[in-house]
Motif scaffolding. Sequence first.
Motif, PDB file in Angstrom:
ATOM      1  N   ASP A  61       0.821  -1.210   0.000  1.00  0.00           N
ATOM      2  CA  ASP A  61       0.000   0.000   0.000  1.00  0.00           C
ATOM      3  C   ASP A  61       0.855   1.259   0.000  1.00  0.00           C
ATOM      4  O   ASP A  61       0.473   2.275  -0.595  1.00  0.00           O
ATOM      5  CB  ASP A  61      -0.937  -0.005   1.207  1.00  0.00           C
ATOM      6  N   LEU A  62       2.002   1.214   0.666  1.00  0.00           N
ATOM      7  CA  LEU A  62       2.897   2.377   0.641  1.00  0.00           C
ATOM      8  C   LEU A  62       3.402   2.634  -0.779  1.00  0.00           C
ATOM      9  O   LEU A  62       3.435   3.787  -1.237  1.00  0.00           O
ATOM     10  CB  LEU A  62       4.069   2.150   1.590  1.00  0.00           C
ATOM     11  N   ARG A  63       3.786   1.575  -1.479  1.00  0.00           N
ATOM     12  CA  ARG A  63       4.234   1.753  -2.868  1.00  0.00           C
ATOM     13  C   ARG A  63       3.093   2.271  -3.737  1.00  0.00           C
ATOM     14  O   ARG A  63       3.290   3.142  -4.595  1.00  0.00           O
ATOM     15  CB  ARG A  63       4.771   0.427  -3.411  1.00  0.00           C
ATOM     16  N   ARG A  64       1.900   1.735  -3.504  1.00  0.00           N
ATOM     17  CA  ARG A  64       0.739   2.198  -4.261  1.00  0.00           C
ATOM     18  C   ARG A  64       0.443   3.662  -3.945  1.00  0.00           C
ATOM     19  O   ARG A  64       0.126   4.458  -4.840  1.00  0.00           O
ATOM     20  CB  ARG A  64      -0.471   1.332  -3.908  1.00  0.00           C
ATOM     21  N   GLY A  65       0.551   4.033  -2.663  1.00  0.00           N
ATOM     22  CA  GLY A  65       0.273   5.405  -2.271  1.00  0.00           C
ATOM     23  C   GLY A  65       1.193   6.397  -2.937  1.00  0.00           C
ATOM     24  O   GLY A  65       0.771   7.470  -3.377  1.00  0.00           O
ATOM     25  N   VAL A  66       2.474   6.032  -3.033  1.00  0.00           N
ATOM     26  CA  VAL A  66       3.434   6.924  -3.693  1.00  0.00           C
ATOM     27  C   VAL A  66       3.132   7.014  -5.180  1.00  0.00           C
ATOM     28  O   VAL A  66       3.136   8.102  -5.776  1.00  0.00           O
ATOM     29  CB  VAL A  66       4.871   6.421  -3.447  1.00  0.00           C
ATOM     30  N   SER A  67       2.844   5.878  -5.815  1.00  0.00           N
ATOM     31  CA  SER A  67       2.607   5.880  -7.265  1.00  0.00           C
ATOM     32  C   SER A  67       1.303   6.578  -7.638  1.00  0.00           C
ATOM     33  O   SER A  67       1.205   7.191  -8.707  1.00  0.00           O
ATOM     34  CB  SER A  67       2.608   4.446  -7.798  1.00  0.00           C
ATOM     35  N   GLU A  68       0.300   6.502  -6.738  1.00  0.00           N
ATOM     36  CA  GLU A  68      -1.004   7.102  -7.039  1.00  0.00           C
ATOM     37  C   GLU A  68      -1.167   8.504  -6.455  1.00  0.00           C
ATOM     38  O   GLU A  68      -2.198   9.139  -6.666  1.00  0.00           O
ATOM     39  CB  GLU A  68      -2.120   6.194  -6.506  1.00  0.00           C
ATOM     40  N   GLY A  69      -0.164   8.983  -5.753  1.00  0.00           N
ATOM     41  CA  GLY A  69      -0.228  10.343  -5.230  1.00  0.00           C
ATOM     42  C   GLY A  69      -1.169  10.516  -4.057  1.00  0.00           C
ATOM     43  O   GLY A  69      -1.897  11.501  -3.980  1.00  0.00           O
ATOM     44  N   TRP A  70      -1.149   9.571  -3.112  1.00  0.00           N
ATOM     45  CA  TRP A  70      -2.002   9.699  -1.930  1.00  0.00           C
ATOM     46  C   TRP A  70      -1.621  10.926  -1.126  1.00  0.00           C
ATOM     47  O   TRP A  70      -0.505  11.449  -1.234  1.00  0.00           O
ATOM     48  CB  TRP A  70      -1.846   8.479  -1.032  1.00  0.00           C
ATOM     49  N   ASP A  71      -2.560  11.351  -0.295  1.00  0.00           N
ATOM     50  CA  ASP A  71      -2.283  12.430   0.632  1.00  0.00           C
ATOM     51  C   ASP A  71      -1.066  12.060   1.486  1.00  0.00           C
ATOM     52  O   ASP A  71      -0.989  10.947   2.013  1.00  0.00           O
ATOM     53  CB  ASP A  71      -3.506  12.662   1.526  1.00  0.00           C
ATOM     54  N   PRO A  72      -0.103  12.960   1.643  1.00  0.00           N
ATOM     55  CA  PRO A  72       1.103  12.635   2.421  1.00  0.00           C
ATOM     56  C   PRO A  72       0.813  12.158   3.844  1.00  0.00           C
ATOM     57  O   PRO A  72       1.509  11.279   4.361  1.00  0.00           O
ATOM     58  CB  PRO A  72       1.886  13.949   2.425  1.00  0.00           C
ATOM     59  N   ASP A  73      -0.199  12.735   4.489  1.00  0.00           N
ATOM     60  CA  ASP A  73      -0.508  12.311   5.853  1.00  0.00           C
ATOM     61  C   ASP A  73      -0.990  10.865   5.884  1.00  0.00           C
ATOM     62  O   ASP A  73      -0.732  10.123   6.832  1.00  0.00           O
ATOM     63  CB  ASP A  73      -1.563  13.233   6.475  1.00  0.00           C
ATOM     64  N   LEU A  74      -1.718  10.449   4.842  1.00  0.00           N
ATOM     65  CA  LEU A  74      -2.177   9.066   4.766  1.00  0.00           C
ATOM     66  C   LEU A  74      -0.988   8.126   4.573  1.00  0.00           C
ATOM     67  O   LEU A  74      -0.930   7.041   5.160  1.00  0.00           O
ATOM     68  CB  LEU A  74      -3.186   8.913   3.623  1.00  0.00           C
ATOM     69  N   VAL A  75      -0.031   8.550   3.768  1.00  0.00           N
ATOM     70  CA  VAL A  75       1.194   7.763   3.590  1.00  0.00           C
ATOM     71  C   VAL A  75       1.941   7.657   4.921  1.00  0.00           C
ATOM     72  O   VAL A  75       2.444   6.591   5.292  1.00  0.00           O
ATOM     73  CB  VAL A  75       2.085   8.395   2.501  1.00  0.00           C
ATOM     74  N   LEU A  76       1.991   8.748   5.664  1.00  0.00           N
ATOM     75  CA  LEU A  76       2.658   8.736   6.966  1.00  0.00           C
ATOM     76  C   LEU A  76       1.999   7.748   7.929  1.00  0.00           C
ATOM     77  O   LEU A  76       2.680   7.031   8.674  1.00  0.00           O
ATOM     78  CB  LEU A  76       2.622  10.138   7.582  1.00  0.00           C
ATOM     79  N   ILE A  77       0.666   7.719   7.923  1.00  0.00           N
ATOM     80  CA  ILE A  77      -0.054   6.799   8.801  1.00  0.00           C
ATOM     81  C   ILE A  77       0.314   5.354   8.456  1.00  0.00           C
ATOM     82  O   ILE A  77       0.591   4.533   9.339  1.00  0.00           O
ATOM     83  CB  ILE A  77      -1.575   7.015   8.674  1.00  0.00           C
ATOM     84  N   HIS A  78       0.333   5.029   7.165  1.00  0.00           N
ATOM     85  CA  HIS A  78       0.688   3.681   6.741  1.00  0.00           C
ATOM     86  C   HIS A  78       2.131   3.346   7.133  1.00  0.00           C
ATOM     87  O   HIS A  78       2.411   2.237   7.604  1.00  0.00           O
ATOM     88  CB  HIS A  78       0.505   3.534   5.225  1.00  0.00           C
ATOM     89  N   ARG A  79       3.031   4.306   6.934  1.00  0.00           N
ATOM     90  CA  ARG A  79       4.430   4.035   7.296  1.00  0.00           C
ATOM     91  C   ARG A  79       4.582   3.814   8.796  1.00  0.00           C
ATOM     92  O   ARG A  79       5.361   2.962   9.233  1.00  0.00           O
ATOM     93  CB  ARG A  79       5.335   5.186   6.846  1.00  0.00           C
ATOM     94  N   GLY A  80       3.812   4.569   9.586  1.00  0.00           N
ATOM     95  CA  GLY A  80       3.882   4.395  11.033  1.00  0.00           C
ATOM     96  C   GLY A  80       3.483   2.995  11.459  1.00  0.00           C
ATOM     97  O   GLY A  80       4.144   2.366  12.302  1.00  0.00           O
ATOM     98  N   HIS A  81       2.412   2.458  10.868  1.00  0.00           N
ATOM     99  CA  HIS A  81       1.984   1.099  11.199  1.00  0.00           C
ATOM    100  C   HIS A  81       2.963   0.062  10.645  1.00  0.00           C
ATOM    101  O   HIS A  81       3.200  -0.976  11.276  1.00  0.00           O
ATOM    102  CB  HIS A  81       0.575   0.842  10.671  1.00  0.00           C
ATOM    103  N   PHE A  82       3.526   0.342   9.485  1.00  0.00           N
ATOM    104  CA  PHE A  82       4.528  -0.554   8.901  1.00  0.00           C
ATOM    105  C   PHE A  82       5.700  -0.728   9.864  1.00  0.00           C
ATOM    106  O   PHE A  82       6.139  -1.851  10.157  1.00  0.00           O
ATOM    107  CB  PHE A  82       4.994   0.023   7.562  1.00  0.00           C
ATOM    108  N   ARG A  83       6.176   0.387  10.394  1.00  0.00           N
ATOM    109  CA  ARG A  83       7.298   0.327  11.337  1.00  0.00           C
ATOM    110  C   ARG A  83       6.880  -0.325  12.650  1.00  0.00           C
ATOM    111  O   ARG A  83       7.620  -1.121  13.229  1.00  0.00           O
ATOM    112  CB  ARG A  83       7.819   1.742  11.600  1.00  0.00           C
ATOM    113  N   ARG A  84       5.683   0.025  13.129  1.00  0.00           N
ATOM    114  CA  ARG A  84       5.205  -0.493  14.410  1.00  0.00           C
ATOM    115  C   ARG A  84       5.110  -2.011  14.404  1.00  0.00           C
ATOM    116  O   ARG A  84       5.381  -2.667  15.420  1.00  0.00           O
ATOM    117  CB  ARG A  84       3.834   0.111  14.729  1.00  0.00           C
TER     118      ARG A  84
END
Length: 254
Positions: A141-164
């Motif tokens: 989903d992070l790769r998809r978010g970057v390729s599709e231009g998701w809202d940066p805050d939404l990308v941040l939320i996904h990255r936070g859970h990825f790390r967690r």
Amino acid sequence: MPDELFHPLDLDDALEEAERAGGRAAVVGLLQEALDDPRAKGDEALPEYLDELIDQLTELKRYPEAIEATYRLIGVDESARLEELGAIAHLHALNGDRAQARELLEELRGQAEPLDALMNTLVLAGELDDPETAVRWLAEDLRRGVSEGWDPDLVLIHRGHFRRLGGSDARLEALVADYLPPVEQRGTKRLPTGPRFTHPGTDRLEIERQMRADLSARILTPEGDLIPWPPERNDPCWCGSGAKYKKCCGRPTV
């Protein structure tokens, strides 16, 4: 049931009385009776009260009934289908129906909106105890978010859970870092980048609609604090009414 509860359907006062008289079980009984009444057919408040019924049944751990009510909600509000199917998967997981829950989550993969998909992934990591697959989904989903231009805050939320959840991928981290806008900092905390609405606003329902349309939006309080959105359903509403969010600005009918 008295006619005064119908046309339009308005159970708020009656539900408060039922709770005082008989607790959560009495609330469920009243909701079921009212929602099954022919006079409630087609009422615009049906989704709201079905949602309340689902919450009450879930709190009582009557998961099969909650699943049935959620399918009924989809029947009266098709626009909520993907979100509510995710909720059904969660209910199956809570009920111990792990295979059914996982099958439904996999069917929803790639169909749900990003925030709903994230909730589904967290069910996989939590109730179904499969953080490894959840990390893989979050990376996708992070790769998809970057390729599709998701809202940066939404990308941040996904990255936070990825790390967690233990995710580690240097290339992915670099990809996300390049995608995110420059960081505005207060100390070491990244501030939201989206529009900010002053609370209290002149039209809280219009603010709510705009907040739903832009996940990066935040409420700026008179004290200068930023209230993140979306709030949890059972959190106090951001508008300061004192009611739960799901009972106030978060109502489906807003």
